[in-house]
Design an enzyme around this catalytic site. Structure first.
Site, PDB file in Angstrom:
ATOM      1  CB  THR A 291      -5.751  11.941   3.377  1.00 13.72           C
ATOM      2  OG1 THR A 291      -5.998  11.632   2.081  1.00 13.72           O
ATOM      3  CG2 THR A 291      -5.475  10.183   4.174  1.00 13.72           C
TER       4      THR A 291
ATOM      5  NE  ARG B  88     -10.928  12.055  -2.357  1.00 14.48           N
ATOM      6  CZ  ARG B  88     -10.055  11.165  -1.487  1.00 14.48           C
ATOM      7  NH1 ARG B  88     -10.636   9.713  -1.690  1.00 14.48           N
ATOM      8  NH2 ARG B  88      -8.815  11.553  -1.103  1.00 14.48           N
TER       9      ARG B  88
ATOM     10  CG  ASN C 229      -8.949   9.133   7.172  1.00 13.95           C
ATOM     11  OD1 ASN C 229      -9.827   8.099   7.192  1.00 13.95           O
ATOM     12  ND2 ASN C 229      -8.329   9.629   6.218  1.00 13.95           N
TER      13      ASN C 229
ATOM     14  CG  PHE D 255      -0.575   3.712   5.658  1.00 11.93           C
ATOM     15  CD1 PHE D 255      -1.849   3.223   4.960  1.00 11.93           C
ATOM     16  CD2 PHE D 255       0.034   4.405   4.921  1.00 11.93           C
ATOM     17  CE1 PHE D 255      -2.334   3.834   3.745  1.00 11.93           C
ATOM     18  CE2 PHE D 255      -0.169   4.960   3.599  1.00 11.93           C
ATOM     19  CZ  PHE D 255      -1.594   4.600   3.109  1.00 11.93           C
TER      20      PHE D 255
ATOM     21  CD  GLU E  21     -13.161   2.398  -4.297  1.00 15.70           C
ATOM     22  OE1 GLU E  21     -11.799   2.598  -4.056  1.00 15.70           O
ATOM     23  OE2 GLU E  21     -14.184   3.332  -3.491  1.00 15.70           O
TER      24      GLU E  21
ATOM     25  NE  ARG F   6     -10.870  11.269   5.093  1.00 18.09           N
ATOM     26  CZ  ARG F   6     -10.436  10.851   4.026  1.00 18.09           C
ATOM     27  NH1 ARG F   6     -10.058  11.928   3.219  1.00 18.09           N
ATOM     28  NH2 ARG F   6     -10.468   9.592   3.925  1.00 18.09           N
TER      29      ARG F   6
HETATM   30  P1  ADP Z   1      -7.958   8.680   1.269  1.00 19.77           P
HETATM   31  O1  ADP Z   1      -8.940   8.028   1.860  1.00 19.77           O
HETATM   32  O2  ADP Z   1      -8.157  10.339   1.253  1.00 19.77           O
HETATM   33  O3  ADP Z   1      -8.157   8.348  -0.436  1.00 19.77           O
HETATM   34  P2  ADP Z   1      -5.451   7.113   0.851  1.00 19.77           P
HETATM   35  O4  ADP Z   1      -6.294   6.507  -0.390  1.00 19.77           O
HETATM   36  O5  ADP Z   1      -4.357   7.788   0.486  1.00 19.77           O
HETATM   37  O6  ADP Z   1      -6.376   8.459   1.284  1.00 19.77           O
HETATM   38  O7  ADP Z   1      -5.412   6.130   1.984  1.00 19.77           O
HETATM   39  C1  ADP Z   1      -6.286   5.273   2.180  1.00 19.77           C
HETATM   40  C2  ADP Z   1      -6.657   5.272   3.802  1.00 19.77           C
HETATM   41  O8  ADP Z   1      -5.302   4.743   4.443  1.00 19.77           O
HETATM   42  C3  ADP Z   1      -6.709   6.799   4.510  1.00 19.77           C
HETATM   43  O9  ADP Z   1      -8.070   7.125   4.283  1.00 19.77           O
HETATM   44  C4  ADP Z   1      -6.318   6.549   5.830  1.00 19.77           C
HETATM   45  O10 ADP Z   1      -7.325   5.798   6.686  1.00 19.77           O
HETATM   46  C5  ADP Z   1      -5.028   5.674   5.599  1.00 19.77           C
HETATM   47  N1  ADP Z   1      -3.885   6.129   5.530  1.00 19.77           N
HETATM   48  C6  ADP Z   1      -3.379   6.976   4.267  1.00 19.77           C
HETATM   49  N2  ADP Z   1      -2.358   7.441   4.736  1.00 19.77           N
HETATM   50  C7  ADP Z   1      -1.777   7.063   5.964  1.00 19.77           C
HETATM   51  C8  ADP Z   1      -0.746   7.297   6.785  1.00 19.77           C
HETATM   52  N3  ADP Z   1       0.287   8.188   6.398  1.00 19.77           N
HETATM   53  N4  ADP Z   1      -0.630   6.659   8.064  1.00 19.77           N
HETATM   54  C9  ADP Z   1      -1.864   5.898   8.557  1.00 19.77           C
HETATM   55  N5  ADP Z   1      -2.918   5.882   7.529  1.00 19.77           N
HETATM   56  C10 ADP Z   1      -2.775   6.118   6.782  1.00 19.77           C
HETATM   57 MG    MG Z   2      -7.915   6.719  -1.436  1.00 16.56          MG
END
Ligand code: ADP
Ligand code: MG
Length: 140
Positions: A93, A87, A114, A59, A128, A104
């Site tokens: 997520t 968090r 999200n 993605f 970051e 979310r």
């Molecule tokens: P988080 O933001 O909860 O820490 P991740 O670090 O795993 O989640 O992923 C970063 C961002 O990538 C997510 O917040 C979301 O915007 C996007 N994302 C994550 N998984 C997917 C997926 N399966 N399909 C599309 N976008 C995704």
């Molecule tokens: Mg993340």
């Protein structure tokens, strides 16, 4: 328990729907203090660099396109156990899996759009924060 800082992004789906204040209110209600904040429109290079850890994920390209599709609000949040607290108030997520009352669950449009980013560790928070803010822009 110790005071720490974390990094947050209010994503383009939320700024587009004028939810900057609503999202920030959730953060503040959770006990987090906004000690730095700015509205920016990320470049492709910035978004690719910021999400570099996800470069190999399927993605990645869609995520970068989404993150540059409109303005975002980057913030530094401060509080007791700020990384974990953020968090928790963000929720899972995938909004379909997020607990009631989380950002979310209430606001996210999809697993990609999200509404918020939050650092996943104190180490990544420091990286970051430094990616977007100079030390003098953070006023605790
Ligand atoms: P988080 O933001 O909860 O820490 P991740 O670090 O795993 O989640 O992923 C970063 C961002 O990538 C997510 O917040 C979301 O915007 C996007 N994302 C994550 N998984 C997917 C997926 N399966 N399909 C599309 N976008 C995704
Ligand atoms: Mg993340």
């Amino acid at each position: 328990m110790s005071t720490e800082r974390t990094f947050s992004i209010i994503k383009p789906d939320a700024t587009r729907r004028n939810l900057t204040g609503a999202v920030t209110a959730k953060l503040e209600e959770a006990g987090l203090r906004v000690v730095a904040s700015k509205r920016i429109h990320m470049s492709k290079e910035q978004a690719e660099g910021f999400y570099g850890v996800h470069r190999e994920r399927p993605f990645f390209n869609d995520l970068v396109s989404f993150m540059i599709s409109g303005p975002v609000v980057v913030q530094v949040l401060e509080g007791e156990n700020a990384v974990l607290k953020n968090r928790e108030v963000m929720g899972a997520t995938n909004p379909a899996n997020a607990d009631a009352g989380t950002i979310r669950k209430e606001f996210a449009e999809s697993i990609e759009a999200n509404s918020v980013h939050g650092s996943d560790s104190a180490e990544n928070a420091a990286i970051e924060i430094a990616f977007f803010f100079k030390p003098e822009e953070i006023v605790g």
